[in-house]
Design a protein around this motif. Structure first.
Motif, mmCIF file in Angstrom:
data_model
loop_
_atom_site.group_PDB
_atom_site.id
_atom_site.type_symbol
_atom_site.label_atom_id
_atom_site.label_comp_id
_atom_site.label_asym_id
_atom_site.label_seq_id
_atom_site.Cartn_x
_atom_site.Cartn_y
_atom_site.Cartn_z
ATOM 1 N N THR A 58 -1.064 4.216 -0.283
ATOM 2 C CA THR A 58 -2.119 3.212 -0.226
ATOM 3 C C THR A 58 -2.678 3.089 1.192
ATOM 4 O O THR A 58 -2.084 3.579 2.159
ATOM 5 N N GLU A 59 -3.796 2.408 1.295
ATOM 6 C CA GLU A 59 -4.409 2.093 2.592
ATOM 7 C C GLU A 59 -4.281 0.608 2.913
ATOM 8 O O GLU A 59 -4.901 0.119 3.861
ATOM 9 N N VAL A 60 -3.473 -0.113 2.167
ATOM 10 C CA VAL A 60 -3.393 -1.567 2.300
ATOM 11 C C VAL A 60 -2.572 -1.967 3.517
ATOM 12 O O VAL A 60 -1.472 -1.458 3.745
ATOM 13 N N GLU A 61 -3.118 -2.886 4.310
ATOM 14 C CA GLU A 61 -2.391 -3.577 5.361
ATOM 15 C C GLU A 61 -2.691 -5.066 5.213
ATOM 16 O O GLU A 61 -3.840 -5.477 5.312
ATOM 17 N N LEU A 62 -1.667 -5.852 4.955
ATOM 18 C CA LEU A 62 -1.850 -7.282 4.699
ATOM 19 C C LEU A 62 -1.365 -8.091 5.895
ATOM 20 O O LEU A 62 -0.154 -8.145 6.163
#
Length: 240
Positions: A58-62
């Motif tokens: 994924t490319e998700v950074e939260l």
């Protein structure tokens, strides 16, 4: 496991070595070679390999705080895992995941409590991150991931409390109204932290996944914190 000094760290573009253990990314799988000593009271050598094969990255950074001092990075929330440790009964394969937390300040400076859960679903995986910040605000994040690594923010069902841990640590997770989460497998139980396999119901689907609860007020205790040195020994370096 052991906390080690800077001399024990070796990194390359696709590998990380800390003392006698290492992780290596081959381009399609993450190979984790473990050579450690378990903490008291069951002091023993732990050796073997874990292989994680992501369905997608994924490319998700939260960001977990407004200033981005803490970030959750779900690299591969839908994966396959193979575990082969040098001990009877410690070989298995199944559904897995890989994530990490990054930060520039101690967790106890910015949070008092949080829970996190990652649950395999028919479509991929669902993750819930709930935290109470020191500034009085809260984090309520709910994301789903498909097998191609695509993420989507969704409306989370209500936070639902379930049985406290053996150390009486408060635990809660998300669950459809009228259902009660329950622990189905213990994993780690400490005075300030609990990790377990928990069953809950999300959008009508009964799911079982890894859940954690972290009480950072307890962790910051002047009585409790020094005890970690007994459970997690420290070594200044590592030869070679």
């Amino acid at each position: 496991m052991t906390d080690r000094g800077r001399d024990a760290l070796r990194t390359t573009t696709d590998s990380l070595r800390i003392g006698p253990s290492q992780m290596q990314w081959t381009g399609s799988e993450l190979r984790i070679d473990i050579n450690e000593i378990a903490s008291p009271p069951l002091v023993s050598r732990i050796r073997g390999r874990i292989v994680l094969t992501p369905r997608a990255i994924t490319e998700v950074e939260l960001p977990l705080t407004e200033d981005g001092a803490h970030v959750w990075r779900p690299f591969a929330p839908v994966s396959r895992i193979r575990v082969d440790l040098d001990a009877p009964g410690w070989q298995f394969s199944g559904h897995g995941y890989f994530d990490a937390n990054f930060g520039t300040r101690p967790l106890e400076h910015d949070f008092s409590y949080w829970t996190w859960g990652r649950f395999p679903t028919k479509a991929g995986a669902a993750c819930f991150y709930d935290a109470i910040r020191r500034d009085g605000t809260s984090l309520e994040a709910a994301l789903t991931f498909d097998t191609k690594g695509q993420s989507r923010t969704v409306a989370a069902p209500p936070r639902t409390a379930f049985r406290r841990s053996n150390w009486l640590l408060r635990r809660e997770t998300r669950a459809d109204p009228g259902t009660m989460p329950r622990q189905v497998k213990a994993m780690l139980d400490a005075p300030f932290y609990n990790r377990a396999v928990v069953e809950t119901v999300i959008a009508g689907e009964t799911v079982q996944g890894v859940h954690e609860a972290l009480d950072l007020d307890r962790y910051a205790s002047k009585v409790l914190k020094p005890m970690l040195a007994v459970r997690v020994p420290r070594r200044r370096g590592w030869p070679g």
